[in-house]
Enzyme design. Structure first.
Site, PDB file in Angstrom:
ATOM      1  N   GLU A 123       7.630  -8.304 -12.086  1.00  0.00           N
ATOM      2  CA  GLU A 123       8.055  -9.112 -10.953  1.00  0.00           C
ATOM      3  C   GLU A 123       7.444 -10.482 -11.087  1.00  0.00           C
ATOM      4  OE1 GLU A 123       7.557  -7.021  -7.138  1.00  0.00           O
ATOM      5  OE2 GLU A 123       7.771  -5.328  -8.505  1.00  0.00           O
ATOM      6  N   ASP A 144       2.025 -12.063   2.375  1.00  0.00           N
ATOM      7  CA  ASP A 144       0.972 -11.909   1.375  1.00  0.00           C
ATOM      8  C   ASP A 144      -0.422 -12.090   1.933  1.00  0.00           C
ATOM      9  OD1 ASP A 144       2.332 -11.349  -1.153  1.00  0.00           O
ATOM     10  OD2 ASP A 144       3.340 -13.251  -0.750  1.00  0.00           O
TER      11      ASP A 144
END
Ligand SMILES: Cc1ncc(COP(=O)(O)O)c(C=O)c1O
Lengths: 397, 254
Positions: free
Chosen positions: B46, B57
């Site tokens: 990824e 995040d």
């Protein structure tokens, strides 16, 4: 059926092409739950009764609509001030937090989080939580913690935990990121009280509804004073746009009322230090909403700048993006310097020290001329106590 | 739609996928990191396109993103770096980022470029299912790109079924309600959740991400699923030990 007001949110939370809910899946259950329930809850009679009682006896509403005689003489127009600075806690923010705390209770939430820039929304949230005995966590940019110190102390005294946001520009945008991350990590017991008409649907609509009391009262008060509900102009500063949304709300579909929105130009829109979103921004996504925002060509969000922490935000609420694009509102940007001078002028002319956010709106006289009989309503969104140190440093008192 | 992701998922073994931030630790490390990961036996990559405001995040990926942006990373730059990537990288590649980057590049132009470079899938956590279906699904499919959806322990079965309908590769199971980089390890609650979803017998495979950091969590995560994705733990290792030590990290996982 009444025709839909084209300036308010549709079913999916869009204002024209702006709005919606561009959220990670982690937030979906909370946002969906809120979306399914907010309208039916806030329209309940018992909810409305509780809200109205608190607004009256705790917040101190209705706030006065004050005719500013000396300012009117100076500028040759009829100038009215909607005195949100007289609300408990010193700004309009409390209209929203009282509404949302009642909603959070109805949703069975036990923990409240919020972001704050100037600290006014943080104080208003901490106040509402103290009132209800609910745990309160406030995210605030490290830069703002310094420049709005009195409000940090107030939040702590009210029992809230203040958590510094240390990423990015360490201001309102970053505090909002941290609050959203907290919500992702606490999806079940927590309600997020957003402080402006920003964020994913249904927040912009929810917050606008709680602030709409400002124009509801204004209409009745102006009728009494001027024999008409509608002024010629409504004027407010726009950070995210909640005080502006409140003042505009019941005038949106009254096309003869001209809507003026004042943004913070910081050191000027030709510098790299500005927060004038409509002047410098482009369509994009920030905090779950498609709106106008300041960004580079790659889509990275720009770190904004304004002397006023409450306007130091790179986006505006989707309602305002739509008002701008449709031409319904006129947007003006005002520099730090002009805002500070306007704050000083209002203090000396009317005996009212405004918040620096609010002061931006009063600098409109530098940019626009009005006719003698024009009726102007300004939203005096907050008082300047929190900004005293900034005023002192700026003017060398 | 059928591409390298489907072929990889059809193999017998469990899938180890690694997330890394493009342009980190230095701008020109992107290709070297990819090649080293492939050579170390990683099954899928990824490629994290850094964003200034990564809402989903935690601190580790936020910091690597900030550093990558400072290094000069952008959509444009990443696409330049990926020119010719299929001459040396044969495992499936997924671009992961935030939707504003795609929107500014132009969604169709972005997809077209990904297709030309040999990208197989896209993960945009803030592009919700409904908007994807209404406005972008056709474009993704036209360029043979899988759009990967995230689910969490709070996602309803009904919604999972909807995502299962719309996708045709794997569903990304977020292990716990948290941002990336949570360090808590997996207890009963997570194991129950992995099992519960695996019992739904979805047509898509399940791949678990968020909070996988070592051999133990990798094995727990893959007990009931096809594979798992490691992000923050890898970036932490990379930050502390540099690109050359990547094989050491992969060895600690399996
Ligand atoms: C007094 C005052 N006015 C205006 C604002 C700007 O926010 P909004 O645009 O949501 O009214 C703030 C924000 O902190 C504020 O404290």
């Amino acid at each position: 059926m009444k025709a839909r007001n084209p300036y308010l949110a549709d079913e999916a939370g869009f204002y024209g092409k702006f709005g919606g809910a561009f959220i990670p899946e982690m937030l979906y259950p909370n946002i969906e739950n809120l979306k399914q329930q907010y309208l039916s809850i806030i329209e309940e009679e018992s909810f409305q009764n509780k809200l109205n009682d608190l607004l009256k006896d705790y917040v101190g509403r209705p706030t006065p609509l004050y005719f500013a005689k000396r300012m009117s003489e100076k500028y040759g127009a009829k100038i009215y001030l909607k005195r949100e600075d007289l609300c408990h806690t010193g700004a309009h923010k409390v209209n929203n937090t009282i509404g949302q705390i009642l909603l959070a209770k109805r949703l069975g939430k036990k923990r409240i989080i919020a972001e704050t820039g100037a600290g006014q929304h943080g104080v208003a949230t901490a106040t509402a939580c103290a009132l209800m005995g609910i745990e309160c966590i406030i995210y605030m940019g490290a830069v703002d913690i310094k420049r709005q110190a009195p409000n940090v102390s107030r939040m702590k005294m009210l029992g809230a935990k203040v958590v510094p946001a240390n990423s990015g520009s360490k201001t309102l945008k970053d505090a909002t990121n941290e609050a959203i991350r907290d919500w992702i990590s606490n999806p079940e017991n927590t309600h997020y009280i957003i402080g402006s008409v920003v964020g994913p649907h249904p927040y912009p609509d929810l917050v606008a509804r709680f602030q709409a009391i400002i124009s509801k009262e204004t209409k009745a008060q102006l009728l009494e004073k001027e024999g008409r509900e509608n002024p010629d102009y409504v004027i407010a500063c726009v950070g995210g746009g909640s005080n502006a949304a409140g003042l505009y709300y019941h005038y949106l579909d009254q096309e003869e009322v001209q809507i003026i929105a004042v943004e913070a130009a910081g050191k000027g829109i030709l510098t790299t230090e500005s927060a004038a979103t409509t002047a410098l921004g482009k369509e994009g996504i920030i905090h779950g909403s498609k709106t106008l925002l300041m960004q580079n060509p790659d889509g990275q969000i720009t770190e904004p700048y304004s002397i006023s922490a409450g306007l130091d935000y790179p986006g505006i609420g989707p309602m305002h993006a739509h008002l701008f694009e449709s031409g319904r509102a006129k947007f003006v940007s005002i520099t730090d310097e002009d805002a500070m001078q306007a704050g000083l002028e209002l203090s000396k002319t009317e005996g009212i020290i405004p918040a620096i956010e609010t002061a931006h709106a009063f600098a409109i006289f530098k940019e626009m001329k009005f006719k003698k009989d024009d009726v102007l309503v300004f939203n005096l969104s907050g008082r300047g106590d929190k900004d005293l140190q900034t005023y002192i440093d700026y003017f060398g008192f | 739609m059928n591409n390298r992701i489907n072929q990889k998922l059809a193999e017998d073994s469990k899938v180890l996928s690694i997330y890394f931030t493009a342009g980190f630790p230095t701008l020109e490390d992107t290709r070297k990191v990819m090649l080293t990961l492939q050579n170390a036996g990683v099954d899928m990559l990824e490629i994290g396109l850094p964003f200034s405001d990564p809402l989903a995040d935690g601190p580790t990926i936020q910091e690597s993103s900030t550093a990558a942006l400072k290094n000069g990373m952008s959509s444009q730059k990443l696409f330049e770096q990926l020119e010719g990537v299929r001459d040396e990288i044969h495992i499936p590649l997924i671009v992961m980022g935030y939707f504003n980057a795609m929107l500014q590049y132009g969604v169709e132009a972005f997809c077209k470029k990904c297709n030309e470079l040999g990208i197989d899938g896209i993960i945009m956590p803030d592009l919700p299912l409904e908007i994807y279906q209404k406005e972008y699904q056709e474009i993704f499919e036209k360029y043979n790109l899988h759009n990967i959806f995230l689910i969490t322990p709070q996602t309803s079965d009904e919604r999972i079924r909807l995502m299962d309908e719309v996708s045709n590769s794997f569903i990304y199971m977020v292990s716990t309600a948290s941002t990336t980089g949570s360090n808590a390890g997996f207890g009963d609650e997570q194991m129950q959740y992995f099992k519960r979803i695996s019992k739904m017998k979805l047509k898509n495979k399940l791949v678990v991400g968020f909070g996988i950091k070592d051999q133990e969590t990798f094995q727990q995560a893959t007990q009931f699923t096809k594979g798992s994705i490691i992000g923050s733990a890898f970036i932490k290792h990379l930050t502390e030990n540099g690109v050359d030590s990547i094989p050491d990290f992969v060895k600690t996982i399996r």
